[in-house]
Design a protein around this motif. Structure first.
Motif, PDB file in Angstrom:
ATOM      1  N   ASN A   1      95.524  19.221  57.191  1.00  0.00           N
ATOM      2  CA  ASN A   1      96.299  20.050  56.265  1.00  0.00           C
ATOM      3  C   ASN A   1      96.397  21.470  56.799  1.00  0.00           C
ATOM      4  OD1 ASN A   1      96.668  18.216  53.788  1.00  0.00           O
ATOM      5  ND2 ASN A   1      94.458  18.094  54.127  1.00  0.00           N
ATOM      6  N   TRP A   2      97.486  22.133  56.416  1.00  0.00           N
ATOM      7  CA  TRP A   2      97.622  23.562  56.721  1.00  0.00           C
ATOM      8  C   TRP A   2      97.149  24.298  55.471  1.00  0.00           C
ATOM      9  CZ3 TRP A   2      98.692  26.029  61.194  1.00  0.00           C
ATOM     10  CH2 TRP A   2      98.904  27.403  61.126  1.00  0.00           C
ATOM     11  N   GLY A   3      95.890  24.703  55.508  1.00  0.00           N
ATOM     12  CA  GLY A   3      95.318  25.277  54.299  1.00  0.00           C
ATOM     13  C   GLY A   3      94.906  24.176  53.340  1.00  0.00           C
ATOM     14  N   LEU A   4      95.206  24.347  52.063  1.00  0.00           N
ATOM     15  CA  LEU A   4      94.844  23.351  51.057  1.00  0.00           C
ATOM     16  C   LEU A   4      95.811  22.173  51.096  1.00  0.00           C
ATOM     17  CD1 LEU A   4      94.089  25.740  48.055  1.00  0.00           C
ATOM     18  CD2 LEU A   4      92.411  24.556  49.488  1.00  0.00           C
ATOM     19  N   PRO A   5      95.342  20.972  50.712  1.00  0.00           N
ATOM     20  CA  PRO A   5      96.243  19.816  50.672  1.00  0.00           C
ATOM     21  C   PRO A   5      97.356  20.034  49.644  1.00  0.00           C
ATOM     22  CG  PRO A   5      93.942  19.141  50.491  1.00  0.00           C
ATOM     23  CD  PRO A   5      93.968  20.623  50.342  1.00  0.00           C
ATOM     24  N   GLU A   6      98.533  19.512  49.944  1.00  0.00           N
ATOM     25  CA  GLU A   6      99.635  19.606  48.991  1.00  0.00           C
ATOM     26  C   GLU A   6      99.270  18.894  47.693  1.00  0.00           C
ATOM     27  OE1 GLU A   6     104.368  18.355  48.737  1.00  0.00           O
ATOM     28  OE2 GLU A   6     103.348  18.485  50.685  1.00  0.00           O
ATOM     29  N   LYS A   7      98.593  17.774  47.815  1.00  0.00           N
ATOM     30  CA  LYS A   7      98.107  17.047  46.644  1.00  0.00           C
ATOM     31  C   LYS A   7      96.619  16.804  46.828  1.00  0.00           C
ATOM     32  CE  LYS A   7      98.920  12.995  43.723  1.00  0.00           C
ATOM     33  NZ  LYS A   7      99.708  11.731  43.554  1.00  0.00           N
ATOM     34  N   TYR A   8      95.795  17.511  46.078  1.00  0.00           N
ATOM     35  CA  TYR A   8      94.348  17.414  46.226  1.00  0.00           C
ATOM     36  C   TYR A   8      93.855  16.083  45.662  1.00  0.00           C
ATOM     37  CZ  TYR A   8      89.564  19.123  46.638  1.00  0.00           C
ATOM     38  OH  TYR A   8      88.252  19.297  47.004  1.00  0.00           O
ATOM     39  N   ASP A   9      92.964  15.422  46.407  1.00  0.00           N
ATOM     40  CA  ASP A   9      92.438  14.119  46.005  1.00  0.00           C
ATOM     41  C   ASP A   9      90.927  14.226  45.834  1.00  0.00           C
ATOM     42  OD1 ASP A   9      91.716  11.502  45.621  1.00  0.00           O
ATOM     43  OD2 ASP A   9      92.801  10.716  47.354  1.00  0.00           O
ATOM     44  N   ASP A  10      90.459  14.159  44.587  1.00  0.00           N
ATOM     45  CA  ASP A  10      89.021  14.270  44.316  1.00  0.00           C
ATOM     46  C   ASP A  10      88.204  13.197  45.040  1.00  0.00           C
ATOM     47  OD1 ASP A  10      89.432  16.438  42.686  1.00  0.00           O
ATOM     48  OD2 ASP A  10      89.486  15.270  40.832  1.00  0.00           O
ATOM     49  N   LYS A  11      88.834  12.050  45.306  1.00  0.00           N
ATOM     50  CA  LYS A  11      88.128  10.959  45.971  1.00  0.00           C
ATOM     51  C   LYS A  11      87.790  11.287  47.423  1.00  0.00           C
ATOM     52  CE  LYS A  11      90.182   7.331  43.094  1.00  0.00           C
ATOM     53  NZ  LYS A  11      91.036   6.101  43.081  1.00  0.00           N
ATOM     54  N   LYS A  12      88.466  12.290  47.970  1.00  0.00           N
ATOM     55  CA  LYS A  12      88.207  12.681  49.350  1.00  0.00           C
ATOM     56  C   LYS A  12      87.125  13.755  49.456  1.00  0.00           C
ATOM     57  CE  LYS A  12      92.753  11.354  51.106  1.00  0.00           C
ATOM     58  NZ  LYS A  12      93.996  11.785  51.779  1.00  0.00           N
ATOM     59  N   GLU A  13      86.597  14.173  48.314  1.00  0.00           N
ATOM     60  CA  GLU A  13      85.447  15.072  48.329  1.00  0.00           C
ATOM     61  C   GLU A  13      84.212  14.243  48.662  1.00  0.00           C
ATOM     62  OE1 GLU A  13      84.691  17.414  44.910  1.00  0.00           O
ATOM     63  OE2 GLU A  13      86.567  18.540  45.033  1.00  0.00           O
ATOM     64  N   VAL A  14      83.684  14.409  49.845  1.00  0.00           N
ATOM     65  CA  VAL A  14      82.512  13.634  50.252  1.00  0.00           C
ATOM     66  C   VAL A  14      81.244  14.256  49.684  1.00  0.00           C
ATOM     67  CG1 VAL A  14      81.260  12.660  52.217  1.00  0.00           C
ATOM     68  CG2 VAL A  14      83.738  12.978  52.342  1.00  0.00           C
ATOM     69  N   VAL A  15      81.163  15.566  49.749  1.00  0.00           N
ATOM     70  CA  VAL A  15      80.036  16.300  49.157  1.00  0.00           C
ATOM     71  C   VAL A  15      80.562  17.598  48.570  1.00  0.00           C
ATOM     72  CG1 VAL A  15      77.921  17.610  49.639  1.00  0.00           C
ATOM     73  CG2 VAL A  15      78.207  15.331  50.613  1.00  0.00           C
ATOM     74  N   ARG A  16      80.090  17.923  47.369  1.00  0.00           N
ATOM     75  CA  ARG A  16      80.337  19.224  46.755  1.00  0.00           C
ATOM     76  C   ARG A  16      78.974  19.785  46.346  1.00  0.00           C
ATOM     77  NH1 ARG A  16      84.240  22.176  42.980  1.00  0.00           N
ATOM     78  NH2 ARG A  16      85.870  20.687  43.654  1.00  0.00           N
ATOM     79  N   THR A  17      78.718  21.013  46.733  1.00  0.00           N
ATOM     80  CA  THR A  17      77.447  21.635  46.380  1.00  0.00           C
ATOM     81  C   THR A  17      77.697  23.051  45.879  1.00  0.00           C
ATOM     82  OG1 THR A  17      75.190  22.067  47.171  1.00  0.00           O
ATOM     83  CG2 THR A  17      76.973  22.575  48.688  1.00  0.00           C
ATOM     84  N   THR A  18      76.776  23.582  45.101  1.00  0.00           N
ATOM     85  CA  THR A  18      76.918  24.919  44.525  1.00  0.00           C
ATOM     86  C   THR A  18      75.815  25.827  45.064  1.00  0.00           C
ATOM     87  OG1 THR A  18      77.867  24.002  42.497  1.00  0.00           O
ATOM     88  CG2 THR A  18      77.026  26.256  42.384  1.00  0.00           C
ATOM     89  N   VAL A  19      76.208  27.021  45.512  1.00  0.00           N
ATOM     90  CA  VAL A  19      75.244  27.991  46.049  1.00  0.00           C
ATOM     91  C   VAL A  19      75.484  29.357  45.418  1.00  0.00           C
ATOM     92  CG1 VAL A  19      74.961  26.803  48.249  1.00  0.00           C
ATOM     93  CG2 VAL A  19      76.748  28.527  48.007  1.00  0.00           C
ATOM     94  N   LYS A  20      74.472  30.192  45.482  1.00  0.00           N
ATOM     95  CA  LYS A  20      74.568  31.554  44.956  1.00  0.00           C
ATOM     96  C   LYS A  20      75.015  32.507  46.065  1.00  0.00           C
ATOM     97  CE  LYS A  20      72.983  30.944  40.719  1.00  0.00           C
ATOM     98  NZ  LYS A  20      73.798  31.259  39.518  1.00  0.00           N
ATOM     99  N   PRO A  21      75.977  33.387  45.778  1.00  0.00           N
ATOM    100  CA  PRO A  21      76.380  34.371  46.797  1.00  0.00           C
ATOM    101  C   PRO A  21      75.330  35.472  46.943  1.00  0.00           C
ATOM    102  CG  PRO A  21      77.582  34.743  44.761  1.00  0.00           C
ATOM    103  CD  PRO A  21      76.770  33.499  44.544  1.00  0.00           C
ATOM    104  N   GLU A  22      75.256  36.040  48.131  1.00  0.00           N
ATOM    105  CA  GLU A  22      74.346  37.147  48.403  1.00  0.00           C
ATOM    106  C   GLU A  22      75.154  38.411  48.675  1.00  0.00           C
ATOM    107  OE1 GLU A  22      71.499  36.224  51.482  1.00  0.00           O
ATOM    108  OE2 GLU A  22      71.731  34.078  51.103  1.00  0.00           O
ATOM    109  N   PHE A  23      74.689  39.536  48.135  1.00  0.00           N
ATOM    110  CA  PHE A  23      75.344  40.827  48.389  1.00  0.00           C
ATOM    111  C   PHE A  23      74.796  41.411  49.671  1.00  0.00           C
ATOM    112  CE2 PHE A  23      75.415  45.475  48.101  1.00  0.00           C
ATOM    113  CZ  PHE A  23      76.773  45.693  47.929  1.00  0.00           C
ATOM    114  N   LEU A  24      75.699  41.813  50.566  1.00  0.00           N
ATOM    115  CA  LEU A  24      75.302  42.406  51.833  1.00  0.00           C
ATOM    116  C   LEU A  24      75.331  43.931  51.744  1.00  0.00           C
ATOM    117  CD1 LEU A  24      77.385  40.145  54.260  1.00  0.00           C
ATOM    118  CD2 LEU A  24      74.968  39.907  53.665  1.00  0.00           C
ATOM    119  N   GLY A  25      74.407  44.566  52.418  1.00  0.00           N
ATOM    120  CA  GLY A  25      74.365  46.022  52.438  1.00  0.00           C
ATOM    121  C   GLY A  25      75.285  46.625  53.482  1.00  0.00           C
ATOM    122  N   ARG A  26      76.104  45.800  54.083  1.00  0.00           N
ATOM    123  CA  ARG A  26      77.057  46.255  55.094  1.00  0.00           C
ATOM    124  C   ARG A  26      78.373  45.525  54.881  1.00  0.00           C
ATOM    125  NH1 ARG A  26      77.388  42.173  58.900  1.00  0.00           N
ATOM    126  NH2 ARG A  26      75.768  40.568  58.690  1.00  0.00           N
TER     127      ARG A  26
END
Length: 285
Positions: A116-141
Motif C-alpha cells: 500500500n501507499w500509506g494506509l490501505p484504501e480499504k482497511y481489513d481488521d483480519k489483516k492485523e496480525v498483532v496490535r499492542t498498546t504502549v505509553k509515549p515518552e516525552f523527550l527532553g530534546r
C-alpha cells in the motif's frame, strides 16, 4: 554543407538533453536499517519526513487516527524468526507498521498487507496480525526528522523505537535465541569441534545457564588439544570465568595463570590485563 552540420549538431544536442533526468532530493528520504537481535534478523524500510517548523502530533499527525508511521509507501518491518510482542506471537515475515497515536497511549499495528501507499484504501481488521498498546515518552530534546531504531538490545529481546518531535514510543519484542541456540548446540554435540564446545560453553556462561555443563564443555574442548601448550589463551580465560561464577575461585586463579602465560606468549595485551585483574580479584579472601 556548413548549415547542414550545424542543424545536425543542434538536433543531436536536443536529443541528449531531452533524455536527461532531473535529479532532486526527496522531501522524505528512504532509510533502511538492519539489526541482528540474538539470532534473529530484523529489517526496517521506511521514509523519513522532517517537521520543518510544523507541530507534529495533534496537528500534522492527528490524535486518534490511523497513521502510516512515516511517509510515502508502507513502513515495512521484517523478522527472520517468530517473535513475541507481549503475550502475542508475531510469525516470521514482513509487516506494514501502522500506529494510532493518542495523547496518553499509542496503538502499534503489525499489518499483513505491505503493498500500500500509506494506509490501505480499504482497511481489513483480519489483516492485523498483532496490535499492542504502549505509553509515549516525552523527550527532553527535539527530533527534527522521523526516526525508527532497533535499540536496547539483549540476546533475548530488543525495542522498536519510534521518535519524532519530542515524543518517543518503544515496543519490546522477544526473540527465540535460547531455543535456537540450544537446538544448534544439541545438533552438533554428537561430534562437536573445539570451537563448537567453546561456543556452547561461552553461551551458557553469558546467559547464566547451567554452568556445570559449560565447564564440562570447556574441559572437553581443552582436552582435544594433544599438547597443553597449544590450548588458546581465550579458551583458558573462558574456563576461568566459568569456574569463578561457580564459586571455585582457587581453580579460577590457577586457570587464569595458565591463560596469562599463554596470552603473554601471544603478546595479547588485553588478555594479559584481564587475567592479571581477575587473578588479583579472585585471590582476595
Amino acid at each position: 554543407m556548413k548549415k547542414l552540420f550545424i542543424t545536425a549538431a543542434f538536433v543531436l544536442g536536443f536529443m541528449v538533453n531531452s533524455s536527461a533526468q532531473i535529479v532532486t532530493p526527496q522531501a522524505s528520504p528512504k532509510a533502511v536499517i538492519e539489526q541482528k537481535v540474538g539470532l534473529t534478523d530484523v529489517k526496517v524500510e521506511y521514509s523519513r519526513p522532517s517537521s520543518k517548523g510544523r507541530s507534529v502530533y495533534g496537528e500534522l499527525v492527528p490524535f486518534g487516527r490511523m497513521w502510516r508511521t512515516g511517509a510515502n509507501a508502507n513502513t515495512i518491518i521484517s523478522f527472520s524468526e517468530d517473535v513475541m510482542i507481549g503475550v502475542k506471537k508475531l510469525p516470521a515475515g514482513h509487516y506494514a507498521l501502522y500506529t494510532q497515536p493518542k495523547a496518553d497511549s499509542w496503538d502499534v499495528i503489525f499489518y499483513a498487507d505491505t503493498n500500500n501507499w500509506g494506509l490501505p484504501e480499504k482497511y481489513d481488521d483480519k489483516k492485523e496480525v498483532v496490535r499492542t498498546t504502549v505509553k509515549p515518552e516525552f523527550l527532553g530534546r527535539n527530533v527534527e526528522t522521523f526516526t525508527i531504531g532497533i535499540n536496547n538490545l539483549d540476546n533475548d529481546y530488543g525495542f522498536i523505537e519510534i521518535a519524532w518531535e519530542k515524543t518517543m514510543i518503544a515496543v519490546k519484542f522477544e526473540v527465540p535465541t535460547k531455543a535456537m541456540a540450544l537446538k544448534s548446540i544439541e545438533t552438533v554435540m554428537a561430534g562437536p569441534s573445539t570451537n563448537d564446545l567453546f561456543a556452547a560453553a561461552q553461551y551458557f556462561y553469558q546467559s547464566n545457564a547451567d554452568q556445570s555443563k559449560a565447564l564440562a564443555w570447556m574441559n572437553q574442548a581443552i582436552a582435544k588439544f594433544p599438547n597443553s601448550a597449544d590450548v588458546p589463551f581465550y579458551f583458558l580465560r573462558q574456563k576461568s570465568l566459568i569456574q569463578a561464577k561457580m564459586g571455585d575461585r582457587k581453580g579460577a586463579v590457577e586457570t587464569a595463570k595458565l591463560s596469562l602465560a599463554a596470552s603473554e606468549k601471544a603478546n595479547n595485551a588485553d588478555y594479559v590485563k584481564m587475567n592479571k585483574d581477575s587473578i588479583q580479584e579472585w585471590s582476595k579472601k
